[in-house]
Design a protein around this motif. Structure first.
Motif, PDB file in Angstrom:
ATOM      1  N   GLN A 112       0.840  -1.200   0.000  1.00 14.47           N
ATOM      2  CA  GLN A 112       0.000   0.000   0.000  1.00 14.47           C
ATOM      3  C   GLN A 112       0.876   1.250   0.000  1.00 14.47           C
ATOM      4  N   THR A 113       0.327   2.355  -0.525  1.00 11.93           N
ATOM      5  CA  THR A 113       1.128   3.569  -0.696  1.00 11.93           C
ATOM      6  C   THR A 113       0.680   4.744   0.182  1.00 11.93           C
ATOM      7  N   SER A 114      -0.497   4.651   0.797  1.00 10.89           N
ATOM      8  CA  SER A 114      -0.926   5.715   1.713  1.00 10.89           C
ATOM      9  C   SER A 114      -0.247   5.510   3.067  1.00 10.89           C
ATOM     10  N   PHE A 115      -0.158   6.570   3.847  1.00  4.34           N
ATOM     11  CA  PHE A 115       0.447   6.468   5.170  1.00  4.34           C
ATOM     12  C   PHE A 115      -0.274   5.418   6.013  1.00  4.34           C
ATOM     13  N   GLU A 116      -1.600   5.483   6.001  1.00  2.57           N
ATOM     14  CA  GLU A 116      -2.394   4.543   6.807  1.00  2.57           C
ATOM     15  C   GLU A 116      -2.176   3.108   6.341  1.00  2.57           C
TER      16      GLU A 116
ATOM     17  N   GLU B  50       4.790   9.803   1.964  1.00  2.00           N
ATOM     18  CA  GLU B  50       4.053   8.952   2.901  1.00  2.00           C
ATOM     19  C   GLU B  50       4.987   7.938   3.565  1.00  2.00           C
TER      20      GLU B  50
END
Length: 229
Positions: A62-66, A99
């Motif tokens: 995954q690439t988002s911070f979350e 991110e």
């Protein structure tokens, strides 16, 4: 120096682990897809091949911070049954995007071990080290498309040294033995090398020729292939 295998080929990893003193194995999403198997099945096999003392590096997808943080928590506990326990020899690979840099900083707070990856400049790597990344993976060969990749990695080694930074450089993206040789000569802390390049480092036609000559001469003199009768 730490010698690490950059592969998901279980059989080759087994063989090289028997031949050489291997610190661990790195993977990334592309490497895992090359196995033509479910990724987590490969990771499970890697956990079985490696000893508890050897390091295993798995990258977030995954690439988002979350999303990165969700996967980082999962990866860090792969070698433990209790998801709340961070294995000291399990490392999360995180690309140095905005991110990713934020996630590396957060992982440091949580005690999650990280490797900063997809690094193309010494400056990117240094900033990741400031955020708490324990390993820094500059893409040596790919960096050569933008300048002198080997020299940039050497610059990073020196930048960390003069600033007393504890992060280790684990140079990656090798396409030939010369690149590995030059960085070992420069005092790099670690290299992660594809299986084919490692085999090139091991094998030389001259060695095979020399061993053949020894055997022929011994056989002619003593008519046997053993040291003693």
């Amino acid at each position: 120096m730490e010698l690490i295998i950059d592969s998901s080929n279980i059989e080759q990893i087994k063989e090289l682990n028997e031949l050489l003193t291997i610190t661990g194995v790195t993977t990334n999403p592309t490497i895992l897809t090359k196995s033509n198997r479910e990724a987590m099945d490969v990771v499970k096999d890697l956990c079985e091949v490696l000893s508890e003392e050897q390091l295993l590096f798995i990258q977030t997808v995954q690439t988002s911070f979350e999303g990165i943080m969700e996967e980082a928590k999962m990866i860090s506990s792969i070698r433990n049954k209790n998801i709340s326990i961070r294995n000291k020899n399990m490392y999360v690979k995180i690309p140095v995007t905005h991110e990713g840099l934020r996630a590396i900083k957060e992982c440091k707070k949580l005690g999650i071990h990280t490797l900063a990856t997809a690094i193309y400049t010494a400056d990117q790597a240094f900033l990741a080290a400031m955020n708490g990344a324990e390993y820094l993976a500059p893409y040596t060969n790919r960096m050569c498309n933008y300048g002198d990749g080997v020299q940039n990695v050497k610059d990073l080694i020196e930048m960390l040294r003069v600033n007393h930074m504890p992060a280790k450089v684990i140079a990656a993206s090798f396409k030939n033995t010369y690149q590995v040789h030059e960085l070992i000569k420069a005092g790099i802390q670690a290299v992660t090398v594809p299986c084919d390049v490692l085999y090139q480092m091991i094998d030389h036609p001259g060695t095979k020729i020399a061993v053949g000559e020894f055997s022929v001469n011994w056989q002619r003199a003593y008519n046997r292939n053993t040291l003693e009768k």
